[in-house]
Write a protein that holds these residues in place. Structure first.
Motif, mmCIF file in Angstrom:
data_model
loop_
_atom_site.group_PDB
_atom_site.id
_atom_site.type_symbol
_atom_site.label_atom_id
_atom_site.label_comp_id
_atom_site.label_asym_id
_atom_site.label_seq_id
_atom_site.Cartn_x
_atom_site.Cartn_y
_atom_site.Cartn_z
ATOM 1 N N LYS A 42 22.744 12.075 43.693
ATOM 2 C CA LYS A 42 24.121 12.192 44.478
ATOM 3 C C LYS A 42 24.272 13.830 44.772
ATOM 4 C CE LYS A 42 26.260 7.850 44.619
ATOM 5 N NZ LYS A 42 25.626 7.110 45.674
ATOM 6 N N TYR B 93 31.424 16.117 44.618
ATOM 7 C CA TYR B 93 30.366 15.826 45.460
ATOM 8 C C TYR B 93 30.202 14.234 45.339
ATOM 9 C CZ TYR B 93 27.773 15.833 41.032
ATOM 10 O OH TYR B 93 27.268 15.926 39.826
ATOM 11 N N ARG C 280 24.326 15.592 48.215
ATOM 12 C CA ARG C 280 25.275 15.821 48.854
ATOM 13 C C ARG C 280 25.530 17.350 48.514
ATOM 14 N NH1 ARG C 280 28.934 10.846 46.674
ATOM 15 N NH2 ARG C 280 27.522 9.106 48.186
#
Ligand code: ATP
Ligand code: MG
Lengths: 225, 519
Positions: free
Chosen positions: B9, A97, B13
């Motif tokens: 993140k 990610y 994401r």
């Protein structure tokens, strides 16, 4: 020639249905600094096992490993992995990610080694060196090809400013053209960056380009030729 | 790219996981808010109602239970014996509780009607009776009987509830002190009306007598010394009695002069007890002469100091339960501290049911939340073994890996809970109304109607009467900052517990695995 990694009487085995199988037997070896090594051997001979031990991911049943004369157990395996070595895997193993750039930054933040303050610029430059442009560096790694991911993985391995790089069949998932490019990068690591590179491989192409070809056979390492 | 940034993140994401967790937290948050909202509304309603009630606790004998126990005794002999040992309140215990600093005023008085031949009394303006009745004297003749016109309130404590609450107001002088009580000082307070009518001032003396002139004449005729039958009291205070006769009450027209509030005379109990004791010896001697010696035994002085009950006014209605709890264990047989709690609790029952129901929701939601979130995290962790391996192979400590997981959860939890505060507040209000209606309905269906409390005539009503409507009208579900804080704390707790199993999975993770399972 100074030794960067010294293995002394490494033994490793496991119980399998009441029968003990010894994979590494009293294995001793010296890896010299600034050289490109390839470790060869048949499947199941214990190459990955050996690599996991010398990379501080596993512990041998007995025997000692010294990094520049310091026992890595005394140093602490986490510290050893964080500050002394970089590992490249067959399946790239990037944090999926994060972008390529962020994966590099990750290595830079986690190490205790001295890293230039401007992480971003250094990371971009490093990736560029390995053929990853800015636009690809900013993409999530899952949107990149296998070869591109492996370049990033190699860049990440050296990003923490370490001198010793391990790789376990780094070209196993790549086609021959890409394989060639990756080998060139490994050569570059020794020639241009002065790193010591130890690669486990089945590939003749890879081993032909190394400084030392070492065979794992019956639990010990023997240099070929 | 430290673990905090990695966590952020990851949350952004990997939206599928974040949304799944976020929705879970959101739903949990709503349920928790409803639960906490209902509980706190119930508690608030009770507290608010309590605050409106008088902070009164009465120390008394539980006659209901005493008679119930007595009647259940089979053998007549045993039953009679049981009834001979009449339960009483314990005066030492009473003294101990009076000394409690929460006690602001005490009503434990000898309420006696008395004569004062030298004084004019305030007449009951609504009555036409003359205060004359007829009685039979010792010789069997019907004689005119003069009703006593005054009432003595002799309290055991230098502050009584009426004075504390302003029903009695000192106009001049003072109330009697503990010293007056200790020294059995013959002092008193009379009302301003009585003072005006009789032209009395502070320092003057009044003469009271518990016996009628007819009685006194009989005693004197029998050769007894009646010179000590008068209670001479020095006026130390003049007070105004704000209590007035209620012209709308049908009983008022039958009330005697001693029921007229202005005819109440206040004095220390000890002085009255001494007088009562001395006078009763004379009267007992007389009756023993008439009916034969030994018929009436001279009682000991102790029995004259006895009170049947004591009522304490505390500093705060919210201290009532605590006060009772503090002393309940020390009470003797059949003695109780009564705060009219039964009545209050009975009416607050719908609220208690709601609280219980809400707490049950909280418990179930809490447990379910931990299980669901643990499962989600554990399952997502399975797909993240690569990432774990990479991080560990890079020398990132397991603690940092767990911290990252924790922060990821926390971010989603805070978002989910924050959103749920908005919607939960709305839902809680609605659910509160529905649940309250439902509870009141079912409670009333099953509750026997024992709401008719019987008050005995003449007994002071100390307890504030509250209706169920009053209590329930205070029920209002609002989400206070305290509840919001509780939600976040609870959420944090859930996150903490939910992370335990995944954390254990991480701790057991062997970084070598990353090399072994290719692809
Ligand atoms: N702890 C262990 N328990 C059980 N078996 C083990 C353990 N460690 C290694 N092995 C086994 O030892 C053998 C050597 O494994 P290893 O992965 O090191 O071989 P390899 O030379 O890397 O083979 P390949 O070329 O196929 O990758 C394998 O058969 C493996 O399953
Ligand atoms: Mg292998």
């Amino acid at each position: 020639m100074s030794s960067i990694l010294r293995l002394e009487n490494i033994n490793y085995g496991y119980e399998d249905g009441g029968y003990r199988r010894q994979i590494l037997k009293d294995l001793s070896y010296d890896f010299d600094s600034g050289k490109f090594y390839t470790i060869l051997g048949p499947s199941g001979s214990g190459k990955t096992t050996l690599l996991s031990i010398i990379a501080g991911l596993d512990k041998p049943d007995s025997g000692e490993i010294y990094y520049e004369g310091e026992n890595i157990n005394k140093m602490g395996l986490y510290k050893y992995r964080r500050n002394k070595i970089g590992i490249v895997f067959q399946s790239y193993n990037l944090v999926n990610y994060l972008t390529g750039l962020e994966n590099i930054e990750l290595a830079m933040t986690e190490t205790d080694n001295k890293i230039p303050k401007n992480h971003k610029e250094v990371a971009y430059a490093l990736l560029a060196k390995f053929g990853i442009g800015k636009s690809k560096a900013d993409r999530l790694v899952t949107r990149l090809s296998g070869g591109e991911q492996q370049r990033i993985a190699i860049a990440r391995a050296i990003a923490s400013n370490v001198d010793l790089i391990f790789a376990d069949e780094p070209t196993g998932n790549l086609d021959s053209a890409t394989e060639e490019e990756i080998i060139k990068i490994f050569r570059m690591l020794t020639e241009e960056f002065g790193k010591t590179v130890i690669v486990v491989t089945h590939s003749n192409e890879v081993s032909k380009l190394s400084d030392h070809r070492v065979l794992l056979h019956e639990g010990v390492l023997k240099e070929i030729e | 790219m430290n673990f905090l940034r990695r966590a952020i993140k990851n949350v952004i994401r990997v939206p599928s996981k974040s949304i799944l967790l976020g929705i879970t937290f959101f739903v949990i948050g709503n349920l928790v808010i409803v639960g906490l909202g209902l509980t706190s509304a119930s508690q608030n309603a009770k507290i608010l109602t309590r605050k409106q009630m008088r902070a009164v606790v009465s120390y008394e004998v539980d006659f209901d239970r005493y008679y119930a126990d007595g009647d259940s005794i089979e053998s007549e002999e045993e039953r009679n014996e049981f009834y001979e040992n009449y339960p009483k309140i314990d005066l030492e215990q009473n003294a101990k509780m009076i000394a409690d600093e929460r006690v602001k005023a005490v009503d434990a008085f000898y309420d006696r009607i008395t004569y004062a031949p030298d004084l004019e009394y305030i007449k009951n303006p609504y009555s036409n009776s003359e205060g004359i009745a007829y009685t039979i004297d010792a010789d069997g003749n019907q004689v005119e009987y003069q009703m006593p016109s005054f009432k003595i309130q002799a309290n055991i404590f230098p502050m009584q509830i009426a004075l504390y609450e302003g029903t009695y107001e000192i106009v001049e002088g003072r109330y009697y002190t503990q010293e007056d009580l200790d020294n059995e000082n013959r002092v008193c307070l009379i009302t301003d009306e009585l003072a005006d009518l009789n032209n009395l001032r502070i320092g003057d003396t009044i003469k009271l007598c518990d016996y009628s002139q007819t009685d006194l004449d009989s005693f004197a005729k029998a050769g007894l010394d009646v010179s000590n039958m008068d209670l001479e009291l020095e006026i130390i205070g003049i007070y105004h009695n704000n209590k007035e006769l209620d012209p709308n009450d049908t009983n008022t027209q039958y009330m005697q002069a001693y029921d007229v509030p202005a005819n109440t005379i206040l004095m220390p109990s000890t002085a009255y007890n001494r007088y009562n004791y001395d006078a009763s010896i004379v009267s007992n001697t007389y009756y023993n002469q008439i009916y034969g010696t030994g018929i009436i035994e001279n009682p000991d002085y102790e029995s004259f100091t006895r009170v049947n009950s004591a009522v304490y006014l505390l500093d705060d209605p919210l201290h009532v339960d605590e006060f009772i709890k503090d002393y309940e264990g020390e009470l003797g047989d059949y003695q109780i501290l009564n705060a009219n709690n039964d009545e209050f609790n009975r009416m607050a029952r719908p609220l208690d049911s709601i609280s219980m129901f809400a707490n049950l929701i909280l418990l179930i939601v809490g447990v379910a939340a931990v299980i669901i979130i643990t499962l989600i995290v554990a399952l997502t962790l399975k797909t993240r073994t690569y990432e774990m391996g990479v991080l560990l192979s890079m020398g990132v400590s397991k603690i940092k890996v767990i911290m990252q997981l924790f922060v990821e959860l926390l971010i989603v939890a805070i978002l989910g809970f924050s959103l749920s505060i908005v919607s939960g507040s709305l839902i809680a209000g609605k659910v509160g109304d529905v649940v309250l209606d439902y509870q009141v309905e079912t409670e009333n269906e099953y509750a026997s109607d024992d709401s008719n409390v019987i008050y005995y005539g003449g007994v002071e009503r100390y307890f504030t009467e509250v209706t169920q409507e009053q209590i329930l009208s205070q029920y209002n579900v609002t989400i206070s900052p305290l509840i919001i804080a509780e939600i976040y704390i609870l959420g944090l707790g859930v996150v903490f517990i939910s992370i335990v199993i995944p954390a254990m999975m991480i701790m057991r993770f062997n970084p070598k695995q990353i090399l072994l399972n290719t692809n």
